[in-house]
Design a protein around this motif. Structure first.
Motif, short mmCIF file in Angstrom:
data_model
loop_
_atom_site.label_atom_id
_atom_site.label_comp_id
_atom_site.label_asym_id
_atom_site.label_seq_id
_atom_site.Cartn_x
_atom_site.Cartn_y
_atom_site.Cartn_z
N SER A 700 0.81 -1.22 0.00
CA SER A 700 0.00 0.00 0.00
C SER A 700 0.85 1.27 0.00
CB SER A 700 -0.93 0.02 1.21
OG SER A 700 -0.18 0.00 2.42
N ASP A 701 2.17 1.14 0.07
CA ASP A 701 3.04 2.31 0.15
C ASP A 701 3.39 2.85 -1.24
OD1 ASP A 701 3.14 2.40 2.87
OD2 ASP A 701 4.99 1.23 3.04
N VAL A 702 3.37 4.17 -1.34
CA VAL A 702 3.90 4.86 -2.53
C VAL A 702 5.33 5.27 -2.21
CG1 VAL A 702 3.72 6.90 -4.00
CG2 VAL A 702 1.65 5.70 -3.26
N TYR A 703 6.26 4.94 -3.10
CA TYR A 703 7.68 5.20 -2.85
C TYR A 703 8.16 6.39 -3.66
CZ TYR A 703 8.56 0.95 -0.18
OH TYR A 703 8.58 -0.02 0.79
N ASP A 704 8.88 7.27 -3.00
CA ASP A 704 9.61 8.36 -3.64
C ASP A 704 10.66 8.80 -2.61
OD1 ASP A 704 10.56 10.48 -5.11
OD2 ASP A 704 8.78 11.75 -4.85
N VAL A 705 11.74 8.01 -2.49
CA VAL A 705 12.63 8.15 -1.34
C VAL A 705 14.08 8.00 -1.79
CG1 VAL A 705 12.38 5.69 -0.81
CG2 VAL A 705 13.14 7.27 0.98
N GLY A 706 14.96 8.79 -1.16
CA GLY A 706 16.39 8.73 -1.44
C GLY A 706 17.17 8.33 -0.21
N LEU A 707 18.20 7.47 -0.41
CA LEU A 707 19.10 7.07 0.67
C LEU A 707 20.45 7.73 0.40
CD1 LEU A 707 19.75 5.29 3.16
CD2 LEU A 707 20.40 3.46 1.54
N PHE A 708 20.95 8.54 1.35
CA PHE A 708 22.16 9.33 1.17
C PHE A 708 23.32 8.75 1.98
CE2 PHE A 708 18.91 12.31 -0.06
CZ PHE A 708 19.50 13.08 -1.04
N THR A 709 24.51 8.74 1.36
CA THR A 709 25.73 8.41 2.09
C THR A 709 26.06 9.55 3.04
OG1 THR A 709 27.22 9.49 0.53
CG2 THR A 709 26.60 7.21 0.05
N PRO A 710 26.97 9.32 3.97
CA PRO A 710 27.49 10.45 4.75
C PRO A 710 28.28 11.39 3.83
CG PRO A 710 28.02 8.34 5.80
CD PRO A 710 27.50 8.03 4.44
N ALA A 711 28.51 12.63 4.31
CA ALA A 711 29.29 13.59 3.53
C ALA A 711 30.72 13.09 3.40
CB ALA A 711 29.25 14.96 4.19
N MET A 712 31.31 13.24 2.22
CA MET A 712 32.69 12.83 1.95
C MET A 712 33.50 14.05 1.55
SD MET A 712 31.86 9.46 -0.35
CE MET A 712 30.55 10.33 -1.23
N ASP A 713 34.71 14.15 2.08
CA ASP A 713 35.63 15.22 1.69
C ASP A 713 36.42 14.74 0.48
OD1 ASP A 713 37.39 17.26 1.34
OD2 ASP A 713 38.26 17.18 3.36
N LEU A 714 36.04 15.22 -0.69
CA LEU A 714 36.71 14.82 -1.94
C LEU A 714 37.48 15.99 -2.52
CD1 LEU A 714 33.86 12.66 -3.54
CD2 LEU A 714 35.76 11.92 -2.12
N SER A 715 37.93 16.89 -1.67
CA SER A 715 38.71 18.04 -2.13
C SER A 715 39.96 17.56 -2.86
CB SER A 715 39.11 18.91 -0.94
OG SER A 715 37.98 19.35 -0.22
N GLY A 716 40.21 18.19 -3.99
CA GLY A 716 41.39 17.84 -4.77
C GLY A 716 41.23 16.64 -5.68
N GLU A 717 40.12 15.90 -5.54
CA GLU A 717 39.90 14.73 -6.39
C GLU A 717 39.32 15.16 -7.74
OE1 GLU A 717 40.74 11.68 -5.73
OE2 GLU A 717 41.32 11.92 -3.63
N THR A 718 39.76 14.51 -8.80
CA THR A 718 39.22 14.78 -10.14
C THR A 718 38.60 13.54 -10.77
OG1 THR A 718 41.39 14.36 -11.15
CG2 THR A 718 40.86 16.65 -10.56
N SER A 719 38.83 12.36 -10.17
CA SER A 719 38.25 11.14 -10.73
C SER A 719 37.93 10.20 -9.57
CB SER A 719 39.22 10.47 -11.71
OG SER A 719 38.66 9.29 -12.25
N VAL A 720 36.66 10.20 -9.19
CA VAL A 720 36.20 9.38 -8.07
C VAL A 720 35.40 8.20 -8.63
CG1 VAL A 720 34.80 9.32 -5.98
CG2 VAL A 720 36.14 11.36 -6.54
#
Length: 951
Positions: A700-720
């Motif tokens: 009976s549930d309508v789904y429209d939901v997002g699951l988020f990772t924790p914040a990541m420090d990707l400073s300086g990265e160009t290819s993750v």
């Protein structure tokens, strides 16, 4: 005068020779000339005169000079080749002045020029229309005349009175024509051209006159309408101050009507498509009659009739409601017509059609269309009968179900909502009818059946078709064309058992069924695919040539022989470097083996049709050092190795969804939840413990939901790199998934890495994504979202994820051991850090140039040498800042540094900044122009500061 004469003799001790031949040479020189240009009428100097001086020297060599007289009329030169010259002075609105004079060697010549002004111009001549000309058309008159070359501007006087006083065109640039507007008919007009230039106006020129004729009706057109009627239209001839009576209309030269209007309908004309009719119109005034208008033409076509019958080709019965469509071109150019007739209860059609050539298209429900082409003649009947053959309708669906290793059951039908399966192509034990119906709809939709949702566990009764004779059954591999498939058998029933299934080699198969009608065969309808012995075992073994631990090596096998599956196998190897895929689908694969710091292996088109062991040896990349630089003080730096990526996320959901992961419910009530192994419908590859959205279990549930990772420090990265195992299953299109990245907050969307409403392969798969966060709003806080929606509906399938890894690596870095440094080809040192001080380790000489080299030493070898040439100078060679002061800022734990800036003392080398050192460690670089720095938030201690210029 031939000039100087020259000859030569030879002188010897014994005497002299005779004279040589004689020759002459003329030695010329320069003279001077000056002059003044005058207005011949006034005798005053004339400025701006162009003076061209062209002549020959005594040896007939040409010379020319060009001058412009100044404000005082003076021109001249101190140097001109001696000779005889023509002097020509020219200026706009003056006649040219010409003189001849000779300039002698070292002589001075004065040559004045007198220019005669043009004076006022003469009147225009050669009028058109000619003076007193009669019967001049009142429309589109162009006045013409001839001007002399001295006219700069003209004015046109035009009137019906003599002399003309109306200015039709005021003074304007000289021209010899003028377009008049429409004039009144039968009137006398007078006109005059007046002229002027800078010397005066001439307004007493000749006056010319002409008389217009009566205006002719213009732009007569003839338009055919209603087949045999013609509408005539023209432009009115009525004129102001003239007594208009009426128009006379002519057809083929004979008067047919009079009318005061500018239109006329000529009706009920006879058939005349070839010679056509010619029309003219004449205007009648009290003062006289106009000439006839232009010719207008009208061609008259006509009708014929068509009829016939449309029959059933099998029974010869007439077909009621058949459509007979005629589309063609009439007999007159540019005429196109189409007609539609419907047959009566006897299959008969008839109707009137314009004469021409037509394509017939005859159609009826349940029949193949018939075609022909025929001519329709004037006042005649064209008869065409048609016999339609039955439409060989193809089947709506074909379902293949494997009964056992030796038999496959096939069944088919024309109407999905009437389909009642004998066998279901999946295990139904323990399911309710509603669940079976849902799974069957999803199965049919995956097969590509457009009306899959019409399937029901309560089927309707199916209607029969009297023209079906039987069904032909064919078998082939999944990618075979129909022509490549093998005939299996024929049946009159709507199901069939393929008893030769056990004899087929391994592969992916499909079946095709063709409906055999009385006169035609249908197109084939294809079944779902079935696997035949498609599972095997694959062992992967990877070793490194450095004999290091291969843990972290990524192995990916991508199926290329069945691209519709989107099938990929992926594993990250442990320390053993070995892995077994069991079961593994047979087929052709592209293999990718990669490990950070080692060359990547690409193995394409690998056929796996039995138990297979894939062995790969990865070779360490012996990378050269980068950015090698030695400063003038002999201090060397470089980049020896790129550090491996760090693990930002490595989540297997072994004990639940971590608390650091958050959910965002955009609408509805559905949420992400943890599955501990109990629910398998959309389990991703792995240990069956994963995160999921379970629409199938929460009906009976309508789904429209997002699951988020924790914040990541990707400073300086160009290819993750993002890798995960996933299994997304929708229900007949009622479902959607997406993978997105955000930065700063979970509401600041950066990019969408994936979006789909199409099922993942059965059992899910391993997916890899790459993204560049360097351009994100906040690379220091990056989130990844896993989103699922049931598109506003309920009781769809779901979305499962597991083994989420972002920038994951277990590389130890032991492969790079040290570096070697050389100076002038002699080994200087073997550091393990990425710097070397030549000044501290070598006896360097101020001003001497040295050749430095560096190489990386790996466990498996040494890289190429990277060179750099530098000229050594000690630190005292470069000026630095002066008067450095360090003081604690009162009331704070900050230190204020100030100094006196000193510019570069080295030619060609600039100061680009000031380096600030605290206790021997560089803490900052201050831009050129600043002479202070605040070292903030220090602990209680004594500090030593050093300030240096950075060149």
């Amino acid at each position: 005068d031939p000039g100087n004469e020259y000859w030569a003799i030879a002188v010897f001790d014994e005497g002299t020779s005779e004279e040589s031949n004689h020759d002459f040479a003329y030695v010329n020189g320069f003279g001077e000339f000056f002059g003044i240009t005058y207005d011949d009428d006034s005798g005053l100097p004339l400025a701006g005169v162009l003076v061209d001086i062209v002549g020959l020297d005594p040896q007939d060599n040409p010379w020319d000079y060009h001058f412009t007289s100044d404000i005082d009329g003076v021109y001249g030169s101190f140097e001109i080749i001696a000779g005889t010259y023509n002097f020509t002075g020219s200026k706009h609105q003056y006649f040219d002045a010409n003189e001849i004079n000779t300039v002698g060697f070292e002589g001075i010549v004065e040559q004045d020029l007198y220019l005669v002004p043009w004076g006022p111009p003469t009147c225009a001549t050669d009028p058109y229309p000619a003076d007193a000309q009669q019967e001049v058309g009142a429309n589109n008159i162009i006045l013409l005349w001839t001007l002399d070359s001295h006219v700069m501007e003209y004015r046109l006087m035009f009137d019906t009175e003599y002399p003309p006083t109306v200015v039709m065109q005021d003074w304007t640039t000289a021209a010899e024509d003028y377009d008049l507007p429409a004039l009144e008919p039968s009137l006398q007009y007078f006109w005059q051209i007046q002229v002027r230039n800078m010397w005066g106006e001439v307004t007493d020129c000749n006056i010319w006159g002409f008389t217009t004729t009566i205006t002719v009706p213009e732009d007569l057109t003839a338009t055919v309408y209603d087949v045999n009627n013609v509408l005539l239209e023209w432009v009115s001839s009525e004129q102001q101050d003239r007594d208009f009576n009426h128009y006379v209309v002519y057809r083929d030269g004979l008067e047919i009507a009079t009318t005061p209007e500018t239109t006329y309908d000529d009706e009920d004309l006879a058939y005349n498509p070839t010679t056509c009719y010619t029309y003219n119109v004449e205007a009648i005034f009290d003062e006289g009659d106009s000439e006839w208008s232009n010719n207008a033409y009208a061609c008259i076509s006509g009708f014929g009739t068509v009829d016939g019958y449309v029959y059933d080709a099998l029974t010869d019965d007439g077909i009621e409601g058949a459509t007979v469509f005629l589309d063609g071109e009439g007999e007159l150019p540019g005429e196109f017509f189409d007609y539609t007739f419907t047959t009566d209860e006897y299959g008969y059609y008839s109707g009137d059609v314009m004469v021409g050539n037509y394509d017939y298209t005859v159609s009826a429900v349940g029949y193949l269309s018939a075609f022909t082409n025929d001519d329709v003649a004037y006042d005649a009947n064209t008869d065409n009968d048609f016999y339609l053959e039955e439409e060989p309708f193809a089947l709506d669906y074909v379902i293949a179900t494997e009964l056992d290793d030796d038999e496959v059951h096939l069944e088919w039908g024309f109407l999905m909502r009437a389909f009642s399966p004998t066998y279901f192509p999946f295990e139904t034990e323990g399911m309710t009818e509603a669940q079976i119906e849902k799974h069957m709809i999803d199965f049919l939709a995956t097969m590509g059946i457009e009306n899959a949702t019409e399937f029901t566990m309560n089927p309707e009764a199916a209607e029969g078709n009297r023209d079906i004779e039987s069904f032909d059954v064919y078998r082939g591999l999944w990618d075979d064309t129909f022509g490549d498939m093998t005939y299996v058998g024929n049946t009159t029933q709507e199901q069939f058992v393929d008893y030769d299934w056990g004899a087929q080699p391994s592969g992916v198969y499909k079946w095709a069924v063709v409906v055999v009608y009385t006169d035609n065969d249908s197109d084939p309808t294809y079944s779902n695919y079935l696997d035949k012995d498609m599972e095997t075992v694959v062992n992967v073994e990877v070793t490194l040539n450095s004999a290091e631990d291969p843990a972290g090596t990524s192995v990916t096998l991508t199926n290329t022989s069945e691209p519709y599956l989107g099938l990929t196998y992926n594993v990250t190897l442990g320390s053993s470097g070995m892995h077994t895929f069991d079961p593994f689908r047979k087929g052709v694969y592209d293999v990718l083996v990669s490990f950070w710091g080692y060359s990547t292996v690409y193995d394409f088109d690998v056929l796996i049709d039995d138990v297979t062991t894939l062995e790969y040896l990865l070779y360490e990349i012996i990378a050269d050092p980068m950015d090698f630089y030695v400063n003038p003080n002999g201090f060397a730096t470089w980049i020896g190795s790129i550090p491996p990526p760090v693990t930002s996320i490595d989540e297997g959901f072994d004990t639940g969804i971590p608390s650091g992961w958050t959910q965002e419910i955009y609408s509805g009530t559905g949420v992400w939840e943890w599955n501990d192994g109990d629910y398998q419908y959309f389990a991703p590859p792995g240990d069956d413990i994963y995160a999921m959205t379970d629409s199938d279990g929460n009906t009976s549930d309508v789904y429209d939901v997002g699951l988020f990772t924790p914040a990541m420090d990707l400073s300086g990265e160009t290819s993750v790199v993002l890798e995960l195992d996933r299994n997304f299953q929708d229900y007949a299109g009622d479902g959607a998934m997406a993978i997105r990245t955000y930065s700063g907050t979970t509401s600041n969307l950066e990019e969408e890495l994936d979006w789909s409403t199409t099922d993942d392969p059965s059992g899910g798969g391993h997916y890899v994504y790459t993204f560049d966060p360097s351009g994100y709003t906040d690379p220091g806080a990056v989130y990844v979202e896993f989103w699922y929606s049931t598109e506003g509906g309920t009781w769809a399938w779901g979305f499962g994820i597991d083994n989420v890894q972002i920038n994951n690596s277990t590389r130890s870095g032991r492969h790079l051991e040290s570096y070697k440094l050389w100076l002038d080809n002699v080994l200087s040192g073997e550091p393990t850090e990425e710097w070397w001080d030549y000044e501290a380790n070598e006896a360097l000489v101020d001003g001497q140039t040295y050749f430095a080299e560096v190489a990386s030493v790996y466990t498996t070898g040494i890289s190429n040498k990277v060179p750099y040439t530098f000229t050594y100078h000690p630190c005292t060679y470069f000026d630095g800042p002066a008067s450095v002061d360090a003081n604690v800022v009162v009331g704070t734990m900050d230190v204020m540094l100030t100094w006196t800036a000193v510019a570069s003392n080295v030619t060609g080398d600039d100061v680009v900044g000031v380096n600030v050192f605290r206790d021997g460690v560089l803490i900052d670089m201050v831009p050129v122009g600043d002479n202070f720095y605040v070292d903030e938030q220090l602990g209680a201690a004594t500090y030593e500061y050093c300030i240096t210029n950075f060149y």
